[in-house]
Enzyme design. Structure first.
Site, PDB file in Angstrom:
ATOM      1  CG  ASP A 130      -1.798   1.180   1.372  1.00  0.00           C
ATOM      2  OD1 ASP A 130      -2.326   1.645   0.347  1.00  0.00           O
ATOM      3  OD2 ASP A 130      -1.990   1.647   2.510  1.00  0.00           O
ATOM      4  CG  ASP A 173      -2.417   7.096   0.798  1.00  0.00           C
ATOM      5  OD1 ASP A 173      -1.447   7.509   0.154  1.00  0.00           O
ATOM      6  OD2 ASP A 173      -3.596   7.267   0.442  1.00  0.00           O
TER       7      ASP A 173
END
Length: 179
Positions: free
Chosen positions: A8, A10
């Site tokens: 991922d 963020d």
């Protein structure tokens, strides 16, 4: 054949918490601490959550966010043993799709465009491992799930947890000298 890892952006590769704190202070003159974000949704930590949420829609919010400490070096080391895919839900915020693409080109230029998945729903991801900060992405994942610590997830204990990129390397490359 190498195992595959979906990573991922963020709060895993990109320090969105510190970026949001900085942007809020810049806009409203009030600085909150990272500790204020512990155990609650990110925008709820700000004096005006609605104003804080609006910052995410501003041009440059994603593009100008800093890289997490140790992320660059860790991905260089991990790609020796794993096929790495950057996977980010980039459809909710209008500017994030292009900005996340451009952020990756700037900070992680060694990641091929073929290994970037900007999507709306991560349930389509079928890698061997997923490193993410949100259980909404980890819970339905069928492979090995790794929860990257962020303020909003500190009370969750149902996935293997890592607090930083050194711990990712300890878990996935225990013999690595890069920590």
């Amino acid at each position: 054949m190498k195992k595959t890892i979906a990573i991922d952006m963020d709060n895993v590769l990109v320090d969105i918490e510190i970026n949001w704190i900085d942007k809020y202070e810049e806009a409203y003159g009030i600085r909150i601490s990272k500790e204020a974000m512990r155990g609650i949704p990110e925008d709820a930590a700000f004096p005006d959550p609605v104003a804080a949420r609006e910052l995410v829609y501003q041009p440059g919010f994603f593009l100008n966010a800093p890289i997490m400490d140790g992320a660059y070096e860790a991905l260089i080391a991990l790609q020796e043993r794993y096929d790495i895919y950057i996977v980010s839900a980039a459809m909710e915020f209008p500017n994030s799709l292009k900005e996340k693409h451009d952020w990756l080109a700037k900070h992680l230029p060694f990641i091929s465009w073929r290994n970037i998945v900007l999507c709306g729903d991560k349930s389509i991801i079928g890698t061997d491992l997923l490193i993410d900060d949100h259980v909404k992405n980890l819970d339905p994942f069928k492979g090995e799930s790794i929860l990257f610590t962020a303020g909003h997830n500190i009370h969750i204990d149902r996935h293997t947890r890592v607090n930083n990129w050194a711990e990712v390397l300890d878990l996935l490359l225990p013999e690595s000298v890069i920590k």
